[in-house]
Design a protein around this motif. Sequence first.
Motif, PDB file in Angstrom:
ATOM      1  N   UNK A 192       0.837  -1.191   0.000  1.00 23.21           N
ATOM      2  CA  UNK A 192       0.000   0.000   0.000  1.00 23.21           C
ATOM      3  C   UNK A 192       0.879   1.251   0.000  1.00 23.21           C
ATOM      4  N   UNK A 193       0.282   2.380  -0.301  1.00 24.79           N
ATOM      5  CA  UNK A 193       1.019   3.642  -0.387  1.00 24.79           C
ATOM      6  C   UNK A 193       0.799   4.458   0.884  1.00 24.79           C
ATOM      7  N   UNK A 194       1.823   4.622   1.726  1.00 27.25           N
ATOM      8  CA  UNK A 194       1.678   5.502   2.895  1.00 27.25           C
ATOM      9  C   UNK A 194       1.457   6.938   2.415  1.00 27.25           C
ATOM     10  N   UNK A 195       0.255   7.444   2.630  1.00 31.61           N
ATOM     11  CA  UNK A 195      -0.171   8.669   1.943  1.00 31.61           C
ATOM     12  C   UNK A 195      -0.333   9.869   2.870  1.00 31.61           C
ATOM     13  N   UNK A 196      -0.853   9.639   4.082  1.00 30.97           N
ATOM     14  CA  UNK A 196      -1.138  10.801   4.906  1.00 30.97           C
ATOM     15  C   UNK A 196      -1.479  10.460   6.337  1.00 30.97           C
ATOM     16  N   UNK A 197      -1.834  11.494   7.076  1.00 31.46           N
ATOM     17  CA  UNK A 197      -2.213  11.364   8.484  1.00 31.46           C
ATOM     18  C   UNK A 197      -3.419  12.255   8.722  1.00 31.46           C
ATOM     19  N   UNK A 198      -4.337  11.791   9.568  1.00 28.34           N
ATOM     20  CA  UNK A 198      -5.523  12.554   9.891  1.00 28.34           C
ATOM     21  C   UNK A 198      -5.818  12.425  11.384  1.00 28.34           C
ATOM     22  N   UNK A 199      -6.768  13.202  11.862  1.00 31.99           N
ATOM     23  CA  UNK A 199      -7.200  13.174  13.260  1.00 31.99           C
ATOM     24  C   UNK A 199      -8.576  13.813  13.342  1.00 31.99           C
ATOM     25  N   UNK A 200      -9.203  13.717  14.503  1.00 34.08           N
ATOM     26  CA  UNK A 200     -10.492  14.385  14.726  1.00 34.08           C
ATOM     27  C   UNK A 200     -10.523  14.890  16.161  1.00 34.08           C
ATOM     28  N   UNK A 201     -10.683  16.213  16.320  1.00 28.62           N
ATOM     29  CA  UNK A 201     -10.648  16.838  17.648  1.00 28.62           C
ATOM     30  C   UNK A 201     -12.007  16.806  18.344  1.00 28.62           C
ATOM     31  N   UNK A 202     -12.990  16.118  17.750  1.00 31.57           N
ATOM     32  CA  UNK A 202     -14.324  16.043  18.341  1.00 31.57           C
ATOM     33  C   UNK A 202     -15.261  17.063  17.718  1.00 31.57           C
ATOM     34  N   UNK A 203     -16.530  16.712  17.632  1.00 30.15           N
ATOM     35  CA  UNK A 203     -17.498  17.578  16.965  1.00 30.15           C
ATOM     36  C   UNK A 203     -17.802  18.822  17.799  1.00 30.15           C
ATOM     37  N   UNK A 204     -17.924  19.949  17.107  1.00 33.52           N
ATOM     38  CA  UNK A 204     -18.173  21.249  17.745  1.00 33.52           C
ATOM     39  C   UNK A 204     -17.092  21.527  18.793  1.00 33.52           C
ATOM     40  N   UNK A 205     -15.849  21.541  18.341  1.00 35.55           N
ATOM     41  CA  UNK A 205     -14.717  21.769  19.244  1.00 35.55           C
ATOM     42  C   UNK A 205     -14.696  23.229  19.699  1.00 35.55           C
ATOM     43  N   UNK A 206     -14.427  23.426  20.970  1.00 29.68           N
ATOM     44  CA  UNK A 206     -14.516  24.755  21.578  1.00 29.68           C
ATOM     45  C   UNK A 206     -13.162  25.418  21.802  1.00 29.68           C
ATOM     46  N   UNK A 207     -12.072  24.793  21.387  1.00 29.78           N
ATOM     47  CA  UNK A 207     -10.747  25.321  21.709  1.00 29.78           C
ATOM     48  C   UNK A 207      -9.816  25.249  20.508  1.00 29.78           C
ATOM     49  N   UNK A 208      -9.169  26.371  20.192  1.00 28.37           N
ATOM     50  CA  UNK A 208      -8.158  26.360  19.130  1.00 28.37           C
ATOM     51  C   UNK A 208      -6.972  25.498  19.525  1.00 28.37           C
ATOM     52  N   UNK A 209      -6.747  25.343  20.827  1.00 25.47           N
ATOM     53  CA  UNK A 209      -5.622  24.550  21.301  1.00 25.47           C
ATOM     54  C   UNK A 209      -5.706  23.090  20.901  1.00 25.47           C
ATOM     55  N   UNK A 210      -6.914  22.591  20.660  1.00 22.06           N
ATOM     56  CA  UNK A 210      -7.065  21.196  20.249  1.00 22.06           C
ATOM     57  C   UNK A 210      -6.399  20.968  18.901  1.00 22.06           C
ATOM     58  N   UNK A 211      -6.587  21.890  17.970  1.00 21.27           N
ATOM     59  CA  UNK A 211      -5.935  21.760  16.664  1.00 21.27           C
ATOM     60  C   UNK A 211      -4.421  21.958  16.793  1.00 21.27           C
ATOM     61  N   UNK A 212      -4.021  22.872  17.650  1.00 19.85           N
ATOM     62  CA  UNK A 212      -2.586  23.111  17.830  1.00 19.85           C
ATOM     63  C   UNK A 212      -1.898  21.827  18.289  1.00 19.85           C
ATOM     64  N   UNK A 213      -2.460  21.196  19.294  1.00 17.39           N
ATOM     65  CA  UNK A 213      -1.879  19.969  19.826  1.00 17.39           C
ATOM     66  C   UNK A 213      -1.906  18.842  18.794  1.00 17.39           C
ATOM     67  N   UNK A 214      -3.034  18.698  18.082  1.00 16.66           N
ATOM     68  CA  UNK A 214      -3.170  17.607  17.123  1.00 16.66           C
ATOM     69  C   UNK A 214      -2.202  17.761  15.956  1.00 16.66           C
ATOM     70  N   UNK A 215      -2.040  18.968  15.453  1.00 18.63           N
ATOM     71  CA  UNK A 215      -1.112  19.184  14.341  1.00 18.63           C
ATOM     72  C   UNK A 215       0.317  18.896  14.781  1.00 18.63           C
ATOM     73  N   UNK A 216       0.641  19.204  16.016  1.00 20.27           N
ATOM     74  CA  UNK A 216       1.981  18.893  16.508  1.00 20.27           C
ATOM     75  C   UNK A 216       2.204  17.387  16.588  1.00 20.27           C
ATOM     76  N   UNK A 217       1.167  16.634  16.987  1.00 26.94           N
ATOM     77  CA  UNK A 217       1.298  15.176  16.982  1.00 26.94           C
ATOM     78  C   UNK A 217       1.516  14.660  15.568  1.00 26.94           C
ATOM     79  N   UNK A 218       0.756  15.204  14.643  1.00 26.71           N
ATOM     80  CA  UNK A 218       0.928  14.797  13.252  1.00 26.71           C
ATOM     81  C   UNK A 218       2.333  15.143  12.765  1.00 26.71           C
ATOM     82  N   UNK A 219       2.837  16.294  13.177  1.00 24.71           N
ATOM     83  CA  UNK A 219       4.183  16.688  12.788  1.00 24.71           C
ATOM     84  C   UNK A 219       5.243  15.734  13.306  1.00 24.71           C
ATOM     85  N   UNK A 220       5.045  15.221  14.510  1.00 23.71           N
ATOM     86  CA  UNK A 220       5.993  14.250  15.060  1.00 23.71           C
ATOM     87  C   UNK A 220       6.014  12.983  14.210  1.00 23.71           C
ATOM     88  N   UNK A 221       4.852  12.578  13.712  1.00 23.88           N
ATOM     89  CA  UNK A 221       4.804  11.404  12.850  1.00 23.88           C
ATOM     90  C   UNK A 221       5.491  11.689  11.512  1.00 23.88           C
TER      91      UNK A 221
END
Length: 384
Positions: free
Chosen positions: A173-202
């Motif tokens: 298979x082709x390793x293509x990308x990474x995704x995540x979900x911070x939960x529906x109707x997220x109330x904090x910009x920090x959730x995306x900040x943290x998640x993108x940093x995790x993706x960056x580590x990968x």
Amino acid sequence: MISSAVASVLSADMLRVIDVPTPYLVTDLDTVADRYAAFTTALPGVRAHYAMKCNSSPEILRTLADAGAGFEISSIAELRMLQAQGVDPAGVLYSHPVKAPGMIAAAAGAGLFRFAFDSPGELAKIAENAPGAACYVRLRVDDSTSVFPAGNKFGTDLDEAYDLMLLARRMGLRPYGVTFHVGSQCQSTGAWRSAIRQAGALLERLLDEGIELTMLDLGGGFPARYGAGEPSIEQLGEVVEQEIALLPYRPALLTAEPGRFLVAEASVLAAKVIGRELRGTEHWLYVEVGAYHGLMEPMQSPGGWDYPMSSSVAEHAEQPTLPFTIAGPSGHATDVVGYAIPLPAGLTVGDVLYFGSAGAYTLAYASNFNGFAPPTPVFVGGVR
């Protein structure tokens, strides 16, 4: 009052003259297009793939396709709906991490080539039913600041995600990308900040294995406006751009899967009051639409759900309010959609209540439970 996002078109005066029996859900397609434009302006370079589970009405799919949106699906039936609107499956994301083998094969046969996963078992199904497909791994991230957390149903941690991507390569298979979900109707910009940093580590760890991922998918969770406190799309856009700039490299394809943000504010639900009772000291209103006919989300939210609301009777705007418990029409004791909702004291049987920002998940959850009809879809604006 009705949500300011729809007040210019779906004003109280206009709603009162809609010649459709209640209950109905009226959607302004121009507002859907405007929300898409706002998203793309706030997140330049991020390709929006509409999460069609939110509201799969053909009119909405056509409006978003015409505006240039991509789409994200969870089933082959959703892909067939898109094909009926002329959408090319090659541009669609299949982001559900657990798929029936036959659905994988059918999607691949139609030309869809990108599949999410979060486990070895899912990789095995993809490898067997869509050989050579592009795969993107779903990380499990902090979703505690969302109204509807995803919990542990989907996603994997960073170490396992790394191992799974290497396994995907070994399976052809082709390793293509990474995704995540911070939960529906997220109330904090920090959730995306943290998640993108995790993706960056990968991203960084996989570089050591000679794997450079093509796609970073920011998932869903982008909030609509219901009351107050939700971060704006502009605030989220700033955080996303800041964090992407810190990644070890910028993936060629940046995507996201907005659903609620694009459609919630475009609709108003109209439902007639069918009963008013005083039970002890508690004022109750019974309306035509309940949890099982479209208003399921208030039951799912631990803190309740605040739809902007108004009445069909203009004089009610000048009246004092009372705290009402709002219940649906069915005989089920759990069919209660709101507590201590401040509404005009003069509300009575036959009056119509308008629930603003009701475009997300209302039709998707609606049923004929107990023989009560779900809302009739009505569309205004746009080219239909």
